[in-house]
Design a protein around this motif. Sequence first.
Motif, PDB file in Angstrom:
ATOM      1  N   LYS A  99       0.812  -1.213   0.000  1.00 53.94           N
ATOM      2  CA  LYS A  99       0.000   0.000   0.000  1.00 53.94           C
ATOM      3  C   LYS A  99       0.850   1.270   0.000  1.00 53.94           C
ATOM      4  CE  LYS A  99      -4.171  -1.927   2.118  1.00 53.94           C
ATOM      5  NZ  LYS A  99      -5.084  -1.914   3.285  1.00 53.94           N
ATOM      6  N   LEU A 100       2.149   1.142   0.270  1.00 59.33           N
ATOM      7  CA  LEU A 100       3.043   2.298   0.230  1.00 59.33           C
ATOM      8  C   LEU A 100       3.410   2.692  -1.199  1.00 59.33           C
ATOM      9  CD1 LEU A 100       5.556   1.405   3.099  1.00 59.33           C
ATOM     10  CD2 LEU A 100       3.771   3.158   3.159  1.00 59.33           C
ATOM     11  N   ARG A 101       3.114   1.840  -2.149  1.00 63.15           N
ATOM     12  CA  ARG A 101       3.514   2.106  -3.532  1.00 63.15           C
ATOM     13  C   ARG A 101       2.887   3.411  -4.034  1.00 63.15           C
ATOM     14  NH1 ARG A 101       5.733  -1.110  -7.388  1.00 63.15           N
ATOM     15  NH2 ARG A 101       5.391  -2.985  -6.115  1.00 63.15           N
ATOM     16  N   GLY A 102       3.755   4.313  -4.476  1.00 64.19           N
ATOM     17  CA  GLY A 102       3.302   5.584  -5.011  1.00 64.19           C
ATOM     18  C   GLY A 102       2.827   6.578  -3.960  1.00 64.19           C
ATOM     19  N   LYS A 103       3.110   6.288  -2.690  1.00 67.33           N
ATOM     20  CA  LYS A 103       2.562   7.103  -1.610  1.00 67.33           C
ATOM     21  C   LYS A 103       3.655   7.833  -0.817  1.00 67.33           C
ATOM     22  CE  LYS A 103      -1.639   5.679  -2.457  1.00 67.33           C
ATOM     23  NZ  LYS A 103      -2.637   6.585  -3.059  1.00 67.33           N
ATOM     24  N   LEU A 104       3.178   8.712   0.062  1.00 62.36           N
ATOM     25  CA  LEU A 104       4.049   9.534   0.904  1.00 62.36           C
ATOM     26  C   LEU A 104       4.315   8.864   2.249  1.00 62.36           C
ATOM     27  CD1 LEU A 104       5.417  12.295   1.634  1.00 62.36           C
ATOM     28  CD2 LEU A 104       3.145  13.026   2.437  1.00 62.36           C
ATOM     29  N   ILE A 105       5.584   8.826   2.620  1.00 65.08           N
ATOM     30  CA  ILE A 105       6.016   8.408   3.956  1.00 65.08           C
ATOM     31  C   ILE A 105       6.570   9.652   4.641  1.00 65.08           C
ATOM     32  CG2 ILE A 105       7.625   6.961   5.271  1.00 65.08           C
ATOM     33  CD1 ILE A 105       7.642   5.074   2.785  1.00 65.08           C
ATOM     34  N   VAL A 106       6.123   9.938   5.839  1.00 63.17           N
ATOM     35  CA  VAL A 106       6.587  11.126   6.549  1.00 63.17           C
ATOM     36  C   VAL A 106       7.570  10.719   7.641  1.00 63.17           C
ATOM     37  CG1 VAL A 106       5.920  13.045   8.039  1.00 63.17           C
ATOM     38  CG2 VAL A 106       4.551  12.499   6.027  1.00 63.17           C
ATOM     39  N   SER A 107       8.714  11.373   7.647  1.00 64.03           N
ATOM     40  CA  SER A 107       9.732  11.114   8.659  1.00 64.03           C
ATOM     41  C   SER A 107       9.439  11.964   9.886  1.00 64.03           C
ATOM     42  CB  SER A 107      11.125  11.445   8.106  1.00 64.03           C
ATOM     43  OG  SER A 107      12.113  11.173   9.071  1.00 64.03           O
TER      44      SER A 107
ATOM     45  N   ILE B 147       5.506  13.781  21.534  1.00 60.96           N
ATOM     46  CA  ILE B 147       5.320  14.708  20.409  1.00 60.96           C
ATOM     47  C   ILE B 147       5.422  13.976  19.076  1.00 60.96           C
ATOM     48  CG2 ILE B 147       6.311  16.702  19.217  1.00 60.96           C
ATOM     49  CD1 ILE B 147       7.077  17.812  21.963  1.00 60.96           C
ATOM     50  N   MET B 148       6.358  13.041  18.951  1.00 64.64           N
ATOM     51  CA  MET B 148       6.498  12.311  17.696  1.00 64.64           C
ATOM     52  C   MET B 148       5.264  11.450  17.414  1.00 64.64           C
ATOM     53  SD  MET B 148       9.141  13.346  16.166  1.00 64.64           S
ATOM     54  CE  MET B 148       8.811  14.961  16.916  1.00 64.64           C
ATOM     55  N   GLY B 149       4.650  10.947  18.468  1.00 64.12           N
ATOM     56  CA  GLY B 149       3.411  10.203  18.282  1.00 64.12           C
ATOM     57  C   GLY B 149       2.310  11.084  17.720  1.00 64.12           C
ATOM     58  N   ARG B 150       2.193  12.291  18.267  1.00 68.34           N
ATOM     59  CA  ARG B 150       1.195  13.239  17.764  1.00 68.34           C
ATOM     60  C   ARG B 150       1.557  13.728  16.374  1.00 68.34           C
ATOM     61  NH1 ARG B 150       0.007  11.022  22.088  1.00 68.34           N
ATOM     62  NH2 ARG B 150      -1.707  11.794  23.357  1.00 68.34           N
ATOM     63  N   MET B 151       2.846  13.860  16.108  1.00 65.85           N
ATOM     64  CA  MET B 151       3.282  14.250  14.778  1.00 65.85           C
ATOM     65  C   MET B 151       2.859  13.188  13.758  1.00 65.85           C
ATOM     66  SD  MET B 151       5.053  16.833  13.423  1.00 65.85           S
ATOM     67  CE  MET B 151       6.332  17.419  14.537  1.00 65.85           C
TER      68      MET B 151
ATOM     69  N   ASN C 205      12.729   7.291  14.492  1.00 65.90           N
ATOM     70  CA  ASN C 205      14.009   7.012  15.134  1.00 65.90           C
ATOM     71  C   ASN C 205      13.801   6.624  16.597  1.00 65.90           C
ATOM     72  OD1 ASN C 205      16.799   7.095  15.823  1.00 65.90           O
ATOM     73  ND2 ASN C 205      16.603   9.237  16.439  1.00 65.90           N
ATOM     74  N   THR C 206      14.337   5.523  16.985  1.00 65.36           N
ATOM     75  CA  THR C 206      14.376   4.953  18.335  1.00 65.36           C
ATOM     76  C   THR C 206      13.172   4.081  18.652  1.00 65.36           C
ATOM     77  OG1 THR C 206      13.270   6.663  19.703  1.00 65.36           O
ATOM     78  CG2 THR C 206      15.622   6.981  19.204  1.00 65.36           C
ATOM     79  N   ARG C 207      13.421   3.106  19.467  1.00 63.54           N
ATOM     80  CA  ARG C 207      12.398   2.173  19.923  1.00 63.54           C
ATOM     81  C   ARG C 207      11.287   2.906  20.678  1.00 63.54           C
ATOM     82  NH1 ARG C 207      15.674  -1.327  24.062  1.00 63.54           N
ATOM     83  NH2 ARG C 207      16.358   0.744  24.661  1.00 63.54           N
TER      84      ARG C 207
ATOM     85  N   ILE D 259       9.064   2.624   8.993  1.00 63.76           N
ATOM     86  CA  ILE D 259      10.480   2.383   8.701  1.00 63.76           C
ATOM     87  C   ILE D 259      11.235   2.808   9.948  1.00 63.76           C
ATOM     88  CG2 ILE D 259      12.465   2.955   7.274  1.00 63.76           C
ATOM     89  CD1 ILE D 259      10.530   3.694   5.024  1.00 63.76           C
ATOM     90  N   GLY D 260      11.851   1.871  10.626  1.00 64.99           N
ATOM     91  CA  GLY D 260      12.505   2.159  11.891  1.00 64.99           C
ATOM     92  C   GLY D 260      14.011   2.273  11.774  1.00 64.99           C
ATOM     93  N   ILE D 261      14.558   3.216  12.509  1.00 66.11           N
ATOM     94  CA  ILE D 261      16.007   3.376  12.603  1.00 66.11           C
ATOM     95  C   ILE D 261      16.371   3.715  14.048  1.00 66.11           C
ATOM     96  CG2 ILE D 261      16.239   4.204  10.218  1.00 66.11           C
ATOM     97  CD1 ILE D 261      16.592   7.044  11.374  1.00 66.11           C
ATOM     98  N   VAL D 262      17.651   3.578  14.351  1.00 71.36           N
ATOM     99  CA  VAL D 262      18.200   4.156  15.577  1.00 71.36           C
ATOM    100  C   VAL D 262      19.461   4.910  15.179  1.00 71.36           C
ATOM    101  CG1 VAL D 262      19.238   3.752  17.833  1.00 71.36           C
ATOM    102  CG2 VAL D 262      17.307   2.349  17.101  1.00 71.36           C
ATOM    103  N   LYS D 263      19.478   6.199  15.479  1.00 77.15           N
ATOM    104  CA  LYS D 263      20.661   7.009  15.208  1.00 77.15           C
ATOM    105  C   LYS D 263      21.554   7.011  16.442  1.00 77.15           C
ATOM    106  CE  LYS D 263      18.635  10.122  11.773  1.00 77.15           C
ATOM    107  NZ  LYS D 263      18.220  11.508  11.444  1.00 77.15           N
ATOM    108  N   ARG D 264      22.797   6.578  16.247  1.00 78.36           N
ATOM    109  CA  ARG D 264      23.738   6.545  17.379  1.00 78.36           C
ATOM    110  C   ARG D 264      25.151   6.706  16.854  1.00 78.36           C
ATOM    111  NH1 ARG D 264      21.964   2.051  20.480  1.00 78.36           N
ATOM    112  NH2 ARG D 264      20.704   3.506  21.705  1.00 78.36           N
TER     113      ARG D 264
END
Length: 231
Positions: free
Chosen positions: A7-15, A29-33, A48-50, A65-70
């Motif tokens: 369903k992501l095909r051709g769609k917007l993912i917001v970071s 705040i990120m949850g509300r974002m 970013n982050t668990r 899409i999950g990442i951890v910046k460290r």
Amino acid sequence: MEEKIEKLRGKLIVSCQALPHEPLHSSFIMGRMARAAKEGGAWGIRANTREDISEIRLQVDLPVIGIVKRDYPGSSVYITPTMREIGELMEVKPEIIAMDATASQRPGDMPLDDFFQAAKEQYPHQLWMADCSTVEEALHADALGFDFIGTTLVGYTKQSRNLKIEENDFEIIREIISKVNHPVIAEGNINTPGKARRVIELGAFSVVVGSIITRPQVITKIFSDALADVF
């Protein structure tokens, strides 16, 4: 590919990310974002982050899409750089885990090939995204078997310092799309609706947009800089 990801095909993912030194740094705040992004039409979230992902999952049912910046001493690789970060992400099980797949020196000098193989062996059912900065890195990640190839780091590494993702009508993205077998997720300095639409028209699987939507200090500075020399 599972239906939720298709369903992501051709769609917007917001970071939806805010680092510790930024004003909006808060899982709440990120949850509300993420909720705001969904209301606006986002079909996926990059986070970013668990802790942030856990809160985002309480707010929206979109694929993540999950990442951890460290940061690690002696290495410029900071996006999901070691198995420690992958282990943290697997506690919240994002649909896709993204990692630095550049030629930059990794923590402990571990080659990308070995690191990715170890991750796949430990978590064989996980989907993986390669954050790349050059065409060559994208081709290598494709050959390694990453499920998605991202242009996230174009212009942000030593080897890509002189590259701009939007130059020549997204020449880098067009070349990557034409040469790899796996879906390409366009990301990095895609900061207008027109650019987002264009990369999808060129064949990107989906597009990630971040700062221009979710970092108000960055957005404000664009307007402030435009007025700086008026008087």
